[in-house]
Scaffold this motif. Structure first.
Motif, short mmCIF file in Angstrom:
data_model
loop_
_atom_site.label_atom_id
_atom_site.label_comp_id
_atom_site.label_asym_id
_atom_site.label_seq_id
_atom_site.Cartn_x
_atom_site.Cartn_y
_atom_site.Cartn_z
N ARG A 53 28.84 29.49 -21.48
CA ARG A 53 28.26 30.59 -20.71
C ARG A 53 27.27 30.02 -19.70
NH1 ARG A 53 29.43 35.31 -23.70
NH2 ARG A 53 31.38 34.81 -24.79
N PRO A 54 27.58 30.05 -18.41
CA PRO A 54 26.76 29.34 -17.42
C PRO A 54 25.55 30.13 -16.96
CG PRO A 54 28.63 30.36 -16.33
CD PRO A 54 28.80 30.62 -17.81
N GLN A 67 29.19 23.71 -7.99
CA GLN A 67 29.18 24.91 -7.17
C GLN A 67 30.50 25.63 -7.38
OE1 GLN A 67 26.90 24.16 -3.24
NE2 GLN A 67 27.64 22.13 -3.83
N ASP A 68 30.47 26.97 -7.24
CA ASP A 68 31.67 27.74 -7.57
C ASP A 68 32.48 28.17 -6.36
OD1 ASP A 68 30.15 29.79 -6.52
OD2 ASP A 68 30.04 30.96 -8.38
N ASP A 126 21.93 31.45 -7.37
CA ASP A 126 22.38 31.87 -6.04
C ASP A 126 21.67 31.07 -4.95
OD1 ASP A 126 23.49 33.27 -3.95
OD2 ASP A 126 22.14 34.96 -4.12
N ASN A 174 27.27 30.04 -5.46
CA ASN A 174 26.45 29.85 -6.64
C ASN A 174 26.58 28.44 -7.17
OD1 ASN A 174 25.69 32.67 -6.85
ND2 ASN A 174 27.76 33.04 -7.61
N PRO A 231 22.46 32.81 -18.48
CA PRO A 231 23.75 32.82 -19.18
C PRO A 231 24.03 34.19 -19.81
CG PRO A 231 22.60 30.78 -19.62
CD PRO A 231 21.64 31.65 -18.85
N SER A 255 25.35 19.59 -21.21
CA SER A 255 24.88 20.57 -20.23
C SER A 255 24.42 19.81 -19.00
CB SER A 255 23.76 21.44 -20.82
OG SER A 255 23.45 22.52 -19.95
N LEU A 309 23.86 30.97 -13.50
CA LEU A 309 24.28 31.00 -12.11
C LEU A 309 23.04 31.02 -11.22
CD1 LEU A 309 26.88 31.98 -13.61
CD2 LEU A 309 27.34 33.41 -11.64
N THR A 330 26.59 24.83 -16.98
CA THR A 330 27.36 25.36 -18.09
C THR A 330 27.24 24.48 -19.32
OG1 THR A 330 28.98 26.18 -16.47
CG2 THR A 330 29.64 26.17 -18.79
N ARG A 377 26.59 26.59 -10.85
CA ARG A 377 26.79 26.92 -12.26
C ARG A 377 26.35 25.74 -13.12
NH1 ARG A 377 30.81 31.01 -13.67
NH2 ARG A 377 31.23 32.26 -11.81
#
Length: 475
Positions: A310-311, A105-106, A315, A110, A152, A125, A313, A114, A112
């Protein structure tokens, strides 16, 4: 496994492995998507519209760097399910991990996922699936699965091999891996190679061929409305409408219907095979390479030009229901006990789990049912087990095993998470047969209060090693 022949084809999403067999009406205006997603980031889970109920969701509001909730999600790791085929049966080339570099989690609402490539060219991954595996419409009602996701943010040659997905699999797939596509697969959103496209597809029946044209599935693709799939969040939604006859499956992006499959297209017995079981579990992952991106690209992916890091995301993910009547309890759920608690010192029937992973319920020679075909990585959860103010000295389980020579494993007790350290365990091997029952004690460390109890099963071999009829704790 056949490669996908063209960019307009549905993805080939064969996800199988070797383990034992387990036990058209028009679209109504009132069944369209609940909301048209805005392009702002970090939206809350939409409240249910009139007539709908929110039955499950995750808004990923944890701290930055935290893994998703273990109460909601199972983290898949490695290159297959235990004992399953290499590369998850799809030819994807990454290794899934539980590292927060790949899955976290960021801190801004969100999740992620990645993909990363190391200096040696190896990709990692992440892939997660819901603990719950009972998502289905109530009888005569409608189920909606929805996720607000930004794919991504990578396009062109740098995106070769990227394969983000939000999808669902029938619950009997857990612990079987030989019953796809009969148990059903709903691909709510798939994308490859950074194209501004969302694919929605149904997998069902048998492969190759069958009513769902396997291994391609019954699929449609379209561009994301407004902003591209890669540059912004979009709401991807799937509805299973059991309120109409024939029943319908519908796919939306930002409230816009783009794909419909009817019960009559699938036909019997295949519709029943994918709808009569306990329900579905949800998955989120970003694969790298494999049959789908390779087929669309017409070449092997990823390539030297593919960029790392490049993740996808996410929500939120939400499940809604509308109308109908609630389904009867199924093998993956149990009726809440009177008073809301389970006495740790009474007999706890093994089949009375709340949630399971890899567990099969079968008739027991001692009467009633047992849980069986248990092997490394399987578990069953029992909620609201009350140990009181004085903890137990040990636990006792009624077990049976017809495991082959040299095959054995541990029956373990864990609290509140299937990955928590065991508080007790015992080893078991062949007892004389899968219905030759013995009672085996195991010490446990001090525990008081109310907990979710997990029975977990650990073995150094991939084979089934034990059945369990009941267990209890003793003071």
């Amino acid at each position: 496994m056949s490669p996908v022949p063209a960019a307009s084809a549905a993805p080939s999403t064969l996800r199988r492995s070797g383990r034992r067999l387990a036990l058209a009406a028009a679209v109504l205006a009132t069944t369209t998507a609940l909301v048209v997603a805005s392009m702002t980031a970090h939206a809350a889970v939409p409240p249910p519209a009139a007539g709908w109920n929110l039955v499950w969701s995750d808004d990923f509001t944890g701290a930055a760097g935290a893994l998703p909730s273990s109460a909601n999600w199972i983290i898949d790791t490695g290159t297959s399910y235990p004992g399953g085929p290499a590369n998850w049966g799809t030819g994807e080339i990454q290794t899934y991990t539980a590292s927060t570099a790949n899955l976290a989690q960021d801190g801004a609402g969100n999740l992620r996922i990645t993909p990363l490539r190391d200096a040696a060219g190896r990709w990692t991954s992440a892939r997660i699936e819901t603990v719950r595996a009972d998502f289905k419409p109530p009888a005569g009602g409608v189920l909606a699965l929805e996720g607000r996701i930004q794919m991504p943010n990578v396009t062109g040659t740098q995106a070769a091999g990227y394969w983000p997905a939000f999808w669902a699999l029938g619950s009997p797939y857990r612990g079987n891996y030989q019953n796809w596509p009969g148990i059903g697969e709903f691909d709510v959103m798939e994308n490859v190679n950074g194209l501004n496209q969302v694919w929605g597809a149904l997998h069902c029946g048998y492969a190759p061929g069958g009513p769902c044209n396997e291994f391609n599935g019954l699929g449609v693709t379209r561009a994301c409305p407004g902003s591209t799939c890669q540059s912004a969040f979009h709401a991807y939604r799937f509805e299973w409408d059991a309120s109409v006859s024939p029943q319908q499956l519908r796919w939306y992006v930002d409230g816009q219907l783009f794909h419909t499959v009817s019960q009559s297209q699938v036909g019997d017995p295949y519709w029943g095979q994918m709808t009569s079981h306990a329900g579905y579990f949800l998955l989120l992952n970003v694969a790298m390479g494999g049959s789908f991106p390779n087929g669309v690209a017409g070449a092997t992916t990823p390539t030297a030009a593919t960029v790392s890091g490049r993740p996808m995301l996410v929500d939120y993910v939400a499940v809604y229901r509308r109308g109908g009547t609630s389904p009867s309890p199924s093998p993956t759920t149990s009726t809440p006990p009177p008073g809301g608690t389970v006495d740790a010192y009474g007999t706890i029937q093994a089949e009375a789990f709340t949630v399971q992973n890899g567990v099969i319920v079968e008739a027991c020679a001692e009467g009633g049912q047992d849980i069986g075909y248990l092997r490394n990585g399987d578990w069953a959860r029992y909620d609201n087990v009350d140990f009181g103010a004085t903890g137990p000295r040990d636990f006792l389980a009624r077990v049976a095993s017809g495991a082959a020579g040299g095959v054995s494993g541990l029956v373990e007790v864990r609290l509140d998470s299937p990955t928590a350290a065991p508080i007790g365990s015992f080893a078991v091997g062949n007892t004389g047969g899968w219905q030759s029952w013995i009672s085996v004690p195991g010490n446990v460390s001090a525990v008081t209060g109310r907990h979710s109890v997990y029975l977990t099963f650990t073995s150094g071999q991939p084979a089934d090693f034990v059945n369990v009829n009941w267990f209890t704790f003793r003071r």
